[in-house]
Motif scaffolding. Structure first.
Motif, mmCIF file in Angstrom:
data_model
loop_
_atom_site.group_PDB
_atom_site.id
_atom_site.type_symbol
_atom_site.label_atom_id
_atom_site.label_comp_id
_atom_site.label_asym_id
_atom_site.label_seq_id
_atom_site.Cartn_x
_atom_site.Cartn_y
_atom_site.Cartn_z
ATOM 1 N N GLN A 125 -25.353 -17.577 26.774
ATOM 2 C CA GLN A 125 -25.578 -17.195 25.102
ATOM 3 C C GLN A 125 -24.508 -17.409 23.965
ATOM 4 O O GLN A 125 -24.443 -17.908 23.154
ATOM 5 C CB GLN A 125 -26.310 -15.564 25.025
ATOM 6 N N VAL A 126 -23.249 -16.908 24.660
ATOM 7 C CA VAL A 126 -22.274 -16.858 23.904
ATOM 8 C C VAL A 126 -21.839 -18.385 23.675
ATOM 9 O O VAL A 126 -21.440 -18.695 22.435
ATOM 10 C CB VAL A 126 -20.742 -16.184 24.643
ATOM 11 N N THR A 127 -21.810 -19.200 24.764
ATOM 12 C CA THR A 127 -21.618 -20.760 24.603
ATOM 13 C C THR A 127 -22.205 -21.310 23.694
ATOM 14 O O THR A 127 -21.975 -22.198 23.015
ATOM 15 C CB THR A 127 -21.055 -21.453 26.121
ATOM 16 N N LEU A 128 -23.722 -20.953 23.990
ATOM 17 C CA LEU A 128 -24.535 -21.730 23.219
ATOM 18 C C LEU A 128 -24.564 -21.325 21.684
ATOM 19 O O LEU A 128 -24.589 -22.193 20.886
ATOM 20 C CB LEU A 128 -26.033 -21.220 23.575
ATOM 21 N N ASN A 129 -24.490 -20.095 21.134
ATOM 22 C CA ASN A 129 -23.911 -19.819 19.886
ATOM 23 C C ASN A 129 -22.891 -20.513 19.631
ATOM 24 O O ASN A 129 -22.962 -20.956 18.278
ATOM 25 C CB ASN A 129 -23.542 -18.383 19.802
ATOM 26 N N ILE A 199 -9.982 -12.212 15.606
ATOM 27 C CA ILE A 199 -8.927 -12.789 16.330
ATOM 28 C C ILE A 199 -9.733 -13.289 17.705
ATOM 29 O O ILE A 199 -9.572 -14.424 18.358
ATOM 30 C CB ILE A 199 -7.814 -12.155 16.666
ATOM 31 N N SER A 200 -10.418 -12.263 18.361
ATOM 32 C CA SER A 200 -11.023 -12.640 19.627
ATOM 33 C C SER A 200 -12.309 -11.704 19.782
ATOM 34 O O SER A 200 -12.556 -10.870 19.098
ATOM 35 C CB SER A 200 -9.803 -12.241 20.678
ATOM 36 N N THR A 285 -11.306 -23.339 23.392
ATOM 37 C CA THR A 285 -11.540 -22.681 22.574
ATOM 38 C C THR A 285 -11.785 -21.386 22.851
ATOM 39 O O THR A 285 -11.557 -20.342 22.352
ATOM 40 C CB THR A 285 -12.745 -23.125 21.648
ATOM 41 N N GLU A 286 -12.739 -21.173 23.922
ATOM 42 C CA GLU A 286 -12.844 -19.859 24.513
ATOM 43 C C GLU A 286 -11.979 -18.916 24.826
ATOM 44 O O GLU A 286 -11.927 -17.726 24.801
ATOM 45 C CB GLU A 286 -14.296 -19.806 25.568
ATOM 46 N N THR A 287 -11.016 -19.822 25.364
ATOM 47 C CA THR A 287 -9.861 -19.057 25.995
ATOM 48 C C THR A 287 -8.970 -18.420 24.825
ATOM 49 O O THR A 287 -8.427 -17.466 24.941
ATOM 50 C CB THR A 287 -8.976 -20.029 26.994
ATOM 51 N N ILE A 288 -8.789 -19.296 23.868
ATOM 52 C CA ILE A 288 -7.606 -18.923 22.916
ATOM 53 C C ILE A 288 -8.446 -17.870 22.110
ATOM 54 O O ILE A 288 -7.927 -17.054 21.778
ATOM 55 C CB ILE A 288 -7.697 -20.147 21.805
ATOM 56 N N PHE A 289 -9.838 -17.961 22.007
ATOM 57 C CA PHE A 289 -10.383 -16.709 21.125
ATOM 58 C C PHE A 289 -11.093 -15.728 22.211
ATOM 59 O O PHE A 289 -11.873 -14.775 21.558
ATOM 60 C CB PHE A 289 -11.393 -17.467 19.820
ATOM 61 N N ASN A 290 -10.810 -15.675 23.357
ATOM 62 C CA ASN A 290 -11.156 -14.759 23.867
ATOM 63 C C ASN A 290 -12.730 -14.523 24.048
ATOM 64 O O ASN A 290 -13.190 -13.393 24.130
ATOM 65 C CB ASN A 290 -10.727 -13.355 24.299
ATOM 66 N N LEU A 291 -13.486 -15.611 24.053
ATOM 67 C CA LEU A 291 -14.945 -15.377 24.026
ATOM 68 C C LEU A 291 -15.462 -15.533 25.379
ATOM 69 O O LEU A 291 -15.214 -16.281 25.979
ATOM 70 C CB LEU A 291 -15.551 -16.650 23.082
ATOM 71 N N PRO A 292 -16.308 -14.438 25.724
ATOM 72 C CA PRO A 292 -16.757 -14.675 27.186
ATOM 73 C C PRO A 292 -17.803 -15.505 27.326
ATOM 74 O O PRO A 292 -19.007 -15.172 27.848
ATOM 75 C CB PRO A 292 -17.346 -12.992 27.231
ATOM 76 N N GLY A 293 -17.638 -16.661 27.384
ATOM 77 C CA GLY A 293 -18.552 -17.856 27.479
ATOM 78 C C GLY A 293 -18.437 -18.473 28.761
ATOM 79 O O GLY A 293 -17.530 -18.158 29.649
#
Lengths: 342, 541
Positions: A125-129, A199-200, A285-293
């Motif tokens: 969901q996170v990555t899709l968003n 930030i994250s 991108t997800e690593t930089i912004f710590n998005l749990p995707g």
């Protein structure tokens, strides 16, 4: 155009009344087309699982031993754990264990016994968003800027857009990511107390996605701007546009209806293919912004040799590509009625 | 236009579906917002919270907040009883551990001696494949639980563990080990409550997601590994000892230390261990007192393939290599001061360290070259290392030192993971020098000797060089059975002297601990095990 309200009720109505045999035929053809495309996807997906499984298998290093860092674990314990995950079996047996599980709805588990389906469900969901926000930004900003530049070809504004996109293309995502995070996330907040861009994490709802989506879409925005500009500029030189202008049609209608619609075809192709790229490219991108995707998960899983996770995520990305391509093919017909499906 | 209509319907449905998916909120990954919590960055724990299966720092940090150890190490690095009332032995072989009264599990059950015996037997049993299994190898009856592959353990528990009464138990070791007391503060030695075990006698997944401990904090919700980004804990008010001065603690999971560092500067997290290398140079200036730079018990080595190859059999060659390495410059320039040059096999953080003990660790290029030429050292050297975690830079610096100071060719062999290098070393496919490192399991000088250099550690340990010296083994054994700490230390130092003479590996640097905290907290202290002492932390109002 003057309003002709009496026509509205005439044009509406249940499709059953309106649909002619020819329309019914077309609808069936289209349905068959979609089903065929989806069936074609099955061998592609199966092939993808085998290929990815093999690739991860071929990576050197024992996934169990490397879980323990640099200390050497008791060889017996490692053997017992390897046994639990069938890691002592030959490749094809391991793959068989995996794929037969998949057909029973079991995507396997990580080496920490967490079901892969749970991980993907939580993170997709996170990555899709993120991917869709990026796609939306790309479409709005890219097409908008390209449109703007094309109508002002050769002028200062056009040159500025070109220069800006060149800059955007040449800076790696990693740099834009960290720089924007530092400037808009940290420094702006320290300086003014304004907290527009988190930030994250994803705890701030849709705002959490703004900065990462822009960073992710950055290069694509630039490409799309240039593509729109070229495509529209070319269409604007076409004979039928000159005819339309000569006919005395308002400029807005000429550009908006006649030129833009025809110029959109290459853009839709690009956008469709880009959704997959964006979701696959979310790793950084997800690593930089710590998005749990799934991007972050994919990176870690490759490093940890978590075969079932890698295969699950990549197969899902393949599926996204396939669907995006299908949608693009269907959109062609919307944009150009001459295109038909077989 | 007919096709267009059909296509329009289908295409817009598909788009709508995608759009709807995008609108759905990702509730499962939402960080539970714990207002007013003290927030600390951790990396993702490798596993669910099985104390006996946690041998990595992130999981251990969380467990340390949920569990209280039997013993702790105070600011003077002295061992002090914590949950244990006393840890006694007369012969270093039979240890009697008595628990303090008043400790309860977070579900209200009293803490008993049986809880310890159950947990330790569980971890030591090979059937349960717990990664901290090896910690119990010294306990009598361990072998019966670990008969090896394909065999079933012949006992239920270790014969060396005996419950004396509700709050007392006895541990019998196979042979004396004077340092056993120092081991008791480690994660592997936490107890487990009865509810942890399922009907099949295994620790349940449910428990590992939401562990019930007997420590400072209890966990709020089950931890869903893979999707949760935060773990929130609440102070356990029935804890009998000193309690923290704040009531909510939250661990936030970041894979990237850089991102966490940005969040620390913005005040989104309060405590961060392991600052990113890019932050080190500016952290002191930006944070002042909120920057922590202290000694760390880790050591980095260059090892020689004593079993795998014969190029380095001459100790003079090893000595020359050691003297040709400029440890000071590497520590200061390559690591921006986050390492300190090593001069003993025992880390300065622990008793037993002797400054300058390693004479071969003094940088002397001229003497090194002379020694190397006299010993007729090999014309080409090779150093193997994994290149992640900042190892690439210092390995290349070492290679440059050797090139210019010994006048030899040096090949750097990159590996993706350290494990690969080890495998090739074991298989004698790789026969060059190699990078190695050590993080202690328990704070005793003995921990720098036995697991890395004893003969027994070649098979079951981290003796990657394959060093074997009966004299060394005997001195360590003597230290293990000595009756006073002073005597033990004397023998360990003698064993250390032998390493300094034989140089099976050469110590290059000691790690340093770099951490930082936000303006919202004060009193952040980090202990010997690199875990935050939550009792001293206070929120700044």
């Amino acid at each position: 155009m003057t309003a002709r309200p009496h026509q509205v009720p005439l044009r509406r109505g249940p499709p059953a009344i309106r649909e002619t045999p020819a329309e019914l035929y077309e609808r069936l053809v289209l349905g068959r087309y979609i089903i065929r495309r989806l069936l074609q996807a099955i061998p592609v997906l199966l092939g993808a699982t085998l290929l990815i499984y093999a690739v991860v298998f071929a990576l050197p290093g024992d996934p169990i031993a490397s879980m323990y860092g640099e200390k050497r674990m008791d060889p017996d314990i490692i053997r017992i754990v390897r046994e639990q995950y069938h890691l002592n079996d030959p490749f094809i047996v391991q793959y068989w264990h995996y794929i037969s599980g998949v057909f029973q709805g079991d995507l396997g588990t990580t080496f920490a016994k967490v079901p892969v389906s749970e991980i993907i469900a939580g993170k997709f969901q996170v990555t899709l968003n993120l991917g869709l926000t990026a796609l939306l930004m790309e479409a709005v900003i890219g097409v908008g800027l390209g449109f703007y530049a094309a109508l002002r070809r050769g002028r200062a504004q056009d040159t500025m857009v070109l220069a800006a996109t060149l800059l955007l293309i040449s800076i790696p995502t990693l740099v834009t990511g960290f720089v924007l995070q530092l400037l808009l996330g940290v420094r702006l907040r320290q300086g003014t107390g304004i907290e527009i861009f988190p930030i994250s994490g994803v705890s701030d709802g849709w705002r959490s996605y703004l900065l990462p989506a822009f960073v992710l879409a950055g290069t694509s925005i630039a490409y799309l701007t240039r593509l729109t500009r070229t495509s529209l500029a070319e269409t604007l030189r076409a004979d039928y546009i000159r005819t339309a202008v000569a006919k005395g049609m308002p400029r807005r209608r000429v550009v908006g209806r006649h030129a833009l619609r025809n110029a959109l075809i290459p853009l839709v192709t690009y956008l469709g293919a880009d959704l997959g790229t964006l979701m696959g490219g979310a790793v950084i991108t997800e690593t930089i912004f710590n998005l749990p995707g799934i991007g972050q998960e994919l990176f870690r899983s490759v490093y940890e040799r978590q075969q079932p996770v890698v295969v699950g995520i990549v197969t899902l990305l393949v599926l996204v590509y396939i669907l995006a391509n299908l949608i693009v093919d269907l959109l062609y017909a919307v944009l150009d009625p001459r295109i038909r499906y077989e | 236009m007919r096709v267009t209509k059909g296509a329009k319907i289908i295409a817009s449905t598909a788009l709508l579906a995608l759009g709807l998916a995008a609108c759905g909120s990702a509730t499962s990954t939402d960080e539970a917002s714990a207002a007013g919590a003290v927030r600390m960055r951790i990396g993702e724990p490798q596993k669910l919270f099985y104390p006996g299966d946690t041998v990595e720092s992130e999981g251990a940090e969380v467990l340390a907040a949920i569990f209280a150890p039997l013993v702790k190490y105070d600011e003077n690095k002295e061992l002090v009883e914590h949950v244990a009332d006393s840890v006694k032995t007369s012969d270093n072989r039979v240890w009697t551990i008595k628990l303090k009264s008043g400790f309860t599990w977070h579900n209200g059950d009293p803490l008993t001696a049986q809880n310890y015996v159950d947990a330790w037997n569980y971890t030591a049993n090979q059937e349960n494949a717990q990664s901290a299994n090896y910690f119990f190898a010294r306990v009598q009856g361990y072998d019966a639980l670990n008969p090896g592959e394909g065999k079933t353990p012949s006992a239920e528990g270790m014969s060396g563990l005996k419950v004396v009464d509700d709050t007392t138990f006895q541990v019998t070791l196979t042979r004396p080990f004077s340092q056993f007391g120092t081991m008791l503060g480690y994660t592997a030695f936490y107890p487990l409550p009865e509810v942890a075990f399922g009907d099949d006698g295994k620790v349940t997944e449910e428990y590992a997601k939401k562990p019930i401990g007997q420590g400072l904090f209890k966990i709020d919700n089950p931890y869903n590994k893979g999707s949760d980004q935060a773990i929130t804990l609440t102070r356990y008010d029935a804890f009998p000892g000193d309690k923290p001065k704040f009531d909510k603690l939250q661990f936030k999971i970041y894979n990237s230390a850089e991102t966490a560092w940005n969040d620390l500067q913005a005040g989104e997290i309060d405590v961060q261990e392991q600052l990113p290398p890019s932050a080190i140079s500016t952290a002191k200036a930006e944070l002042g007192d909120r920057y922590i730079d202290q000694e760390d018990a880790g050591i980095g080595y260059i090892g020689f393939p004593l079993v795998a190859g014969d190029q380095y059999d001459d100790v003079q060659v090893r000595r020359a290599v050691s003297m040709a390495i400029d440890r000071k410059t590497i520590s200061e320039a390559v690591f921006s001061g986050t390492r300190a040059p090593a001069d003993d096999f025992i880390n300065p953080l622990l008793d037993g360290y002797r400054a300058g003990a390693c004479t071969a660790c003094v940088y002397d290029p001229a003497a090194a070259r002379k020694l190397y030429t006299e010993a007729n050292g090999p014309k080409q050297l090779e150093i193997g290392s994994n290149m992640d975690n900042g190892h690439k830079e210092w390995i290349e610096a070492v290679a440059n030192n050797l090139r210019s100071n010994l006048g030899v060719e040096v090949k750097v062999s990159p590996y993706e993971k350290f494990g690969q290098l080890l495998d090739e070393l074991d298989a004698k496919k790789y026969t060059g020098m190699f990078r190695s490192g050590w993080i202690i399991d328990y704070p005793s000088p003995e921990n720098y000797l036995t697991p890395i250099f004893s003969t027994g550690a070649i098979k079951n340990g981290s003796n990657y060089a394959g060093y074997s010296n009966p004299e060394f083994d005997e001195l360590v054994t003597k230290g293990d059975s000595a009756t006073t700490p002073e005597q033990s230390l004397k023998f360990y130092q003698k064993a250390d002297d032998i390493l300094l003479r034989d140089l099976p590996m050469i110590p290059i640097f000691y790690y340093r601990m770099n951490a930082a905290f936000s303006e919202h907290v004060k009193g952040v202290k980090i202990n010997l095990l690199n875990q935050v002492e939550w009792v001293s932390v206070e929120k700044v109002v």
